[in-house]
Design a protein around this motif. Structure first.
Motif, PDB file in Angstrom:
ATOM      1  N   UNK A 175      -2.252  12.376  -7.289  1.00 51.42           N
ATOM      2  CA  UNK A 175      -2.636  12.435  -6.710  1.00 51.42           C
ATOM      3  C   UNK A 175      -3.778  13.573  -5.934  1.00 51.42           C
ATOM      4  N   UNK A 176      -4.965  12.105  -5.089  1.00 51.39           N
ATOM      5  CA  UNK A 176      -6.019  12.425  -3.718  1.00 51.39           C
ATOM      6  C   UNK A 176      -4.573  12.498  -2.955  1.00 51.39           C
ATOM      7  N   UNK A 177      -5.053  12.668  -1.328  1.00 50.25           N
ATOM      8  CA  UNK A 177      -4.342  12.083  -0.264  1.00 50.25           C
ATOM      9  C   UNK A 177      -4.687  10.299   0.346  1.00 50.25           C
ATOM     10  N   UNK A 178      -3.993  10.264   1.432  1.00 52.65           N
ATOM     11  CA  UNK A 178      -4.513   8.902   1.610  1.00 52.65           C
ATOM     12  C   UNK A 178      -4.167   7.411   1.148  1.00 52.65           C
ATOM     13  N   UNK A 179      -4.886   6.876   0.872  1.00 54.95           N
ATOM     14  CA  UNK A 179      -3.826   5.104   1.126  1.00 54.95           C
ATOM     15  C   UNK A 179      -4.434   4.745  -0.215  1.00 54.95           C
ATOM     16  N   UNK A 232      -2.090  19.271  -2.480  1.00 54.27           N
ATOM     17  CA  UNK A 232      -2.193  18.849  -4.004  1.00 54.27           C
ATOM     18  C   UNK A 232      -0.829  17.782  -4.918  1.00 54.27           C
ATOM     19  N   UNK A 233      -0.677  18.210  -3.435  1.00 58.54           N
ATOM     20  CA  UNK A 233       1.003  16.955  -4.187  1.00 58.54           C
ATOM     21  C   UNK A 233       1.085  15.722  -4.596  1.00 58.54           C
ATOM     22  N   UNK A 234       1.536  15.299  -5.369  1.00 62.46           N
ATOM     23  CA  UNK A 234       1.447  13.849  -6.029  1.00 62.46           C
ATOM     24  C   UNK A 234       2.787  12.756  -6.406  1.00 62.46           C
ATOM     25  N   UNK A 273       1.064  -1.029   0.025  1.00 62.14           N
ATOM     26  CA  UNK A 273      -0.044   0.044   0.082  1.00 62.14           C
ATOM     27  C   UNK A 273       0.999   0.910   0.016  1.00 62.14           C
ATOM     28  N   UNK A 274       0.406   2.327  -0.841  1.00 64.93           N
ATOM     29  CA  UNK A 274       1.390   3.633  -0.846  1.00 64.93           C
ATOM     30  C   UNK A 274       0.544   4.613  -0.418  1.00 64.93           C
ATOM     31  N   UNK A 275       1.306   5.276   0.740  1.00 65.69           N
ATOM     32  CA  UNK A 275       0.331   6.341   1.275  1.00 65.69           C
ATOM     33  C   UNK A 275       0.763   7.817   0.714  1.00 65.69           C
TER      34      UNK A 275
END
Length: 114
Positions: A94-98, A75-77, A67-69
């Motif tokens: 770009x979405x934050x989260x897992x 808005x950084x990706x 999993x990458x978090x």
């Protein structure tokens, strides 16, 4: 019937549905704000797999599904890349989260982008 349901559930988890979930939310280590992290299969995050600076980060001994978090702000990706030093990369996430587990075996670097 129970065995069939268990096998079906295991296959659904193995195949994945594009959902962003940690392997075990109760055992998962938090990714620090401003970083991109790669979780170990047990949910922990090794310090070598916490990235803060923009640009390419070469990976060492990161194989299998992980999993990458993305805990970056503003808005950084990030991109996952098949070559070292950020070559032959995926699109920018770009979405934050897992993110659902990636097969990291052919991945050799991660690039953080503003």
């Amino acid at each position: 019937m129970r065995k069939t349901a268990t096998i079906t559930a295991a296959l659904a988890l193995a195949v994945g549905g594009g959902l962003a979930m940690a392997p075990n939310a109760t055992a998962a280590t938090a990714c620090p704000s401003g970083a991109v992290c790669i979780r170990e299969t047990d949910g922990s995050i090794l310090s070598k797999n916490i990235f803060y600076s923009y640009g390419a980060h070469n990976l060492s001994n990161v194989t299998g599904y992980r999993v990458i978090v993305n805990s970056q702000t503003g808005g950084a990706g990030f991109q996952v890349c098949y070559e070292y030093n950020g070559g032959n990369c995926s699109g920018v996430a770009r979405a934050t989260g897992e993110y659902a587990p990636y097969n990291m075996t052919p991945i050799n670097s991660v690039v953080l982008v503003p």
